[in-house]
Design a protein around this motif. Structure first.
Motif, PDB file in Angstrom:
ATOM      1  N   HIS A   1     -42.171  33.529  63.968  1.00 51.16           N
ATOM      2  CA  HIS A   1     -43.148  34.567  64.289  1.00 51.16           C
ATOM      3  C   HIS A   1     -43.728  35.198  63.030  1.00 51.16           C
ATOM      4  O   HIS A   1     -44.916  35.543  63.003  1.00 51.16           O
ATOM      5  CB  HIS A   1     -42.541  35.617  65.220  1.00 51.16           C
ATOM      6  CG  HIS A   1     -42.556  35.168  66.627  1.00 51.16           C
ATOM      7  ND1 HIS A   1     -41.494  34.523  67.193  1.00 51.16           N
ATOM      8  CD2 HIS A   1     -43.524  35.216  67.567  1.00 51.16           C
ATOM      9  CE1 HIS A   1     -41.801  34.211  68.434  1.00 51.16           C
ATOM     10  NE2 HIS A   1     -43.017  34.613  68.683  1.00 51.16           N
ATOM     11  N   ARG A   2     -42.932  35.346  61.995  1.00 52.85           N
ATOM     12  CA  ARG A   2     -43.477  35.868  60.734  1.00 52.85           C
ATOM     13  C   ARG A   2     -44.481  34.879  60.138  1.00 52.85           C
ATOM     14  O   ARG A   2     -45.531  35.271  59.656  1.00 52.85           O
ATOM     15  CB  ARG A   2     -42.353  36.141  59.738  1.00 52.85           C
ATOM     16  CG  ARG A   2     -41.588  37.427  60.011  1.00 52.85           C
ATOM     17  CD  ARG A   2     -40.666  37.797  58.866  1.00 52.85           C
ATOM     18  NE  ARG A   2     -39.640  36.807  58.607  1.00 52.85           N
ATOM     19  CZ  ARG A   2     -38.460  36.738  59.222  1.00 52.85           C
ATOM     20  NH1 ARG A   2     -38.162  37.628  60.142  1.00 52.85           N
ATOM     21  NH2 ARG A   2     -37.585  35.803  58.909  1.00 52.85           N
TER      22      ARG A   2
ATOM     23  N   ALA B   1     -47.937  34.731  62.099  1.00 54.19           N
ATOM     24  CA  ALA B   1     -48.707  35.970  62.239  1.00 54.19           C
ATOM     25  C   ALA B   1     -50.010  35.853  61.464  1.00 54.19           C
ATOM     26  O   ALA B   1     -50.033  35.379  60.333  1.00 54.19           O
ATOM     27  CB  ALA B   1     -47.894  37.153  61.730  1.00 54.19           C
TER      28      ALA B   1
ATOM     29  N   THR C   1     -38.571  39.658  70.909  1.00 56.37           N
ATOM     30  CA  THR C   1     -39.510  39.295  69.852  1.00 56.37           C
ATOM     31  C   THR C   1     -40.915  39.084  70.403  1.00 56.37           C
ATOM     32  O   THR C   1     -41.897  39.591  69.852  1.00 56.37           O
ATOM     33  CB  THR C   1     -39.038  38.013  69.135  1.00 56.37           C
ATOM     34  OG1 THR C   1     -37.754  38.255  68.557  1.00 56.37           O
ATOM     35  CG2 THR C   1     -39.994  37.590  68.043  1.00 56.37           C
ATOM     36  N   LEU C   2     -41.025  38.354  71.500  1.00 50.57           N
ATOM     37  CA  LEU C   2     -42.344  38.081  72.081  1.00 50.57           C
ATOM     38  C   LEU C   2     -42.982  39.341  72.665  1.00 50.57           C
ATOM     39  O   LEU C   2     -44.193  39.541  72.551  1.00 50.57           O
ATOM     40  CB  LEU C   2     -42.246  36.986  73.140  1.00 50.57           C
ATOM     41  CG  LEU C   2     -41.949  35.589  72.586  1.00 50.57           C
ATOM     42  CD1 LEU C   2     -41.597  34.627  73.711  1.00 50.57           C
ATOM     43  CD2 LEU C   2     -43.094  35.078  71.754  1.00 50.57           C
TER      44      LEU C   2
ATOM     45  N   GLU D   1     -42.434  42.405  71.553  1.00 45.07           N
ATOM     46  CA  GLU D   1     -42.869  43.168  70.380  1.00 45.07           C
ATOM     47  C   GLU D   1     -44.177  42.601  69.833  1.00 45.07           C
ATOM     48  O   GLU D   1     -45.080  43.349  69.456  1.00 45.07           O
ATOM     49  CB  GLU D   1     -41.793  43.161  69.294  1.00 45.07           C
ATOM     50  CG  GLU D   1     -40.615  44.039  69.599  1.00 45.07           C
ATOM     51  CD  GLU D   1     -39.472  43.876  68.597  1.00 45.07           C
ATOM     52  OE1 GLU D   1     -39.595  43.073  67.638  1.00 45.07           O
ATOM     53  OE2 GLU D   1     -38.442  44.555  68.776  1.00 45.07           O
ATOM     54  N   ASN D   2     -44.273  41.280  69.788  1.00 45.44           N
ATOM     55  CA  ASN D   2     -45.485  40.625  69.306  1.00 45.44           C
ATOM     56  C   ASN D   2     -46.684  40.990  70.190  1.00 45.44           C
ATOM     57  O   ASN D   2     -47.754  41.345  69.689  1.00 45.44           O
ATOM     58  CB  ASN D   2     -45.261  39.115  69.272  1.00 45.44           C
ATOM     59  CG  ASN D   2     -46.417  38.364  68.671  1.00 45.44           C
ATOM     60  OD1 ASN D   2     -46.945  38.754  67.637  1.00 45.44           O
ATOM     61  ND2 ASN D   2     -46.812  37.282  69.309  1.00 45.44           N
TER      62      ASN D   2
ATOM     63  N   LEU E   1     -47.592  44.629  69.602  1.00 44.38           N
ATOM     64  CA  LEU E   1     -48.289  44.795  68.327  1.00 44.38           C
ATOM     65  C   LEU E   1     -49.741  44.341  68.452  1.00 44.38           C
ATOM     66  O   LEU E   1     -50.642  44.962  67.882  1.00 44.38           O
ATOM     67  CB  LEU E   1     -47.587  44.012  67.216  1.00 44.38           C
ATOM     68  CG  LEU E   1     -46.297  44.611  66.687  1.00 44.38           C
ATOM     69  CD1 LEU E   1     -45.597  43.634  65.748  1.00 44.38           C
ATOM     70  CD2 LEU E   1     -46.567  45.934  65.974  1.00 44.38           C
ATOM     71  N   ASN E   2     -49.974  43.271  69.188  1.00 42.40           N
ATOM     72  CA  ASN E   2     -51.343  42.804  69.417  1.00 42.40           C
ATOM     73  C   ASN E   2     -52.145  43.831  70.206  1.00 42.40           C
ATOM     74  O   ASN E   2     -53.302  44.109  69.877  1.00 42.40           O
ATOM     75  CB  ASN E   2     -51.333  41.459  70.153  1.00 42.40           C
ATOM     76  CG  ASN E   2     -51.090  40.301  69.232  1.00 42.40           C
ATOM     77  OD1 ASN E   2     -51.930  39.972  68.414  1.00 42.40           O
ATOM     78  ND2 ASN E   2     -49.934  39.680  69.357  1.00 42.40           N
TER      79      ASN E   2
ATOM     80  N   TYR F   1     -54.195  36.715  74.787  1.00 49.10           N
ATOM     81  CA  TYR F   1     -52.873  36.259  74.356  1.00 49.10           C
ATOM     82  C   TYR F   1     -52.455  35.020  75.154  1.00 49.10           C
ATOM     83  O   TYR F   1     -52.041  34.007  74.601  1.00 49.10           O
ATOM     84  CB  TYR F   1     -51.887  37.408  74.549  1.00 49.10           C
ATOM     85  CG  TYR F   1     -50.490  37.179  74.023  1.00 49.10           C
ATOM     86  CD1 TYR F   1     -50.154  37.560  72.726  1.00 49.10           C
ATOM     87  CD2 TYR F   1     -49.485  36.633  74.821  1.00 49.10           C
ATOM     88  CE1 TYR F   1     -48.863  37.391  72.237  1.00 49.10           C
ATOM     89  CE2 TYR F   1     -48.206  36.454  74.344  1.00 49.10           C
ATOM     90  CZ  TYR F   1     -47.900  36.841  73.054  1.00 49.10           C
ATOM     91  OH  TYR F   1     -46.621  36.663  72.582  1.00 49.10           O
TER      92      TYR F   1
ATOM     93  N   SER G   1     -52.465  31.075  74.129  1.00 48.00           N
ATOM     94  CA  SER G   1     -51.178  30.371  74.238  1.00 48.00           C
ATOM     95  C   SER G   1     -51.337  29.067  75.003  1.00 48.00           C
ATOM     96  O   SER G   1     -50.805  28.034  74.602  1.00 48.00           O
ATOM     97  CB  SER G   1     -50.136  31.253  74.940  1.00 48.00           C
ATOM     98  OG  SER G   1     -49.826  32.364  74.153  1.00 48.00           O
TER      99      SER G   1
END
Length: 189
Positions: free
Chosen positions: A62-63, A66, A125-126, A128-129, A132-133, A153, A157
């Protein structure tokens, strides 16, 4: 034992390669050691267990995937439908260029259906992603609302999934035109 951060990253990168190539069943400490070109037993010194390795792989992917907020398109256009389209195209290019990372993430998602701890971590994690979006979209002044972000999103995907796994399905369509249509239909005119 003091651990070398660069070696840890190299081991996680090797795990991503193994995961994308061989799937979750092929991801062993021995396979990671071999892919990284380090002595046998090295990965087991860096990760408590396979679940720890899988969780770190997910976070690292994920990092890497990004989108950089300093993307050139962002510097050239004011918040608009056109800028949003360019950012979605930049995201698509970034992920397309890291096929291995995205396929490894797909393998992690499949493995999460069998491992509740991994599912919990990946869900976190997803989520949070996505959050954040949504927040980034809201703060940027881009057109549309929270639902715009959610629609984009999942549209992106799906497009990425098809492109990286069965590209022939969408071969009759131009990806840039599809992305522009996603933005237009989720933002409106």
């Amino acid at each position: 034992m003091v651990q070398n951060t660069e070696r840890r990253i190299a081991l996680v990168d090797a795990a991503i390669e193994v995961l994308a190539r061989d799937g979750a069943r092929g991801l062993t400490f021995r396979a990671v050691d071999a892919e990284a070109g380090v002595p046998k037993g090295t990965a087991s010194n860096y990760f408590a267990n396979r679940d720890d390795l899988l969780n770190q792989v997910g976070a690292h992917i994920h990092r890497k995937l990004a989108l950089d907020p300093a993307e050139p398109a962002a510097a050239q256009l004011p918040p608009s439908r056109e800028l949003l389209t360019e950012l979605m195209r930049a995201l698509y290019r970034l992920i397309s260029e890291d096929r291995t990372g995205w396929l490894a993430l797909l393998e992690l998602r499949l493995e999460a259906t069998r491992r509740p701890e991994l599912q919990a971590e990946l869900t976190k994690t997803l989520r949070e992603n996505l959050n954040l979006n949504i927040e980034g979209h809201r703060e940027s002044g881009m057109p549309g609302d929270e639902m715009t972000t959610v629609l984009l999103y999942y549209a992106m995907s799906g497009l990425i999934l098809e492109y990286l796994t069965v590209p022939g399905v969408l071969s009759a369509y131009d990806e840039d035109a599809l992305i522009e249509t996603f933005v237009i239909r989720s933002v409106g005119t």
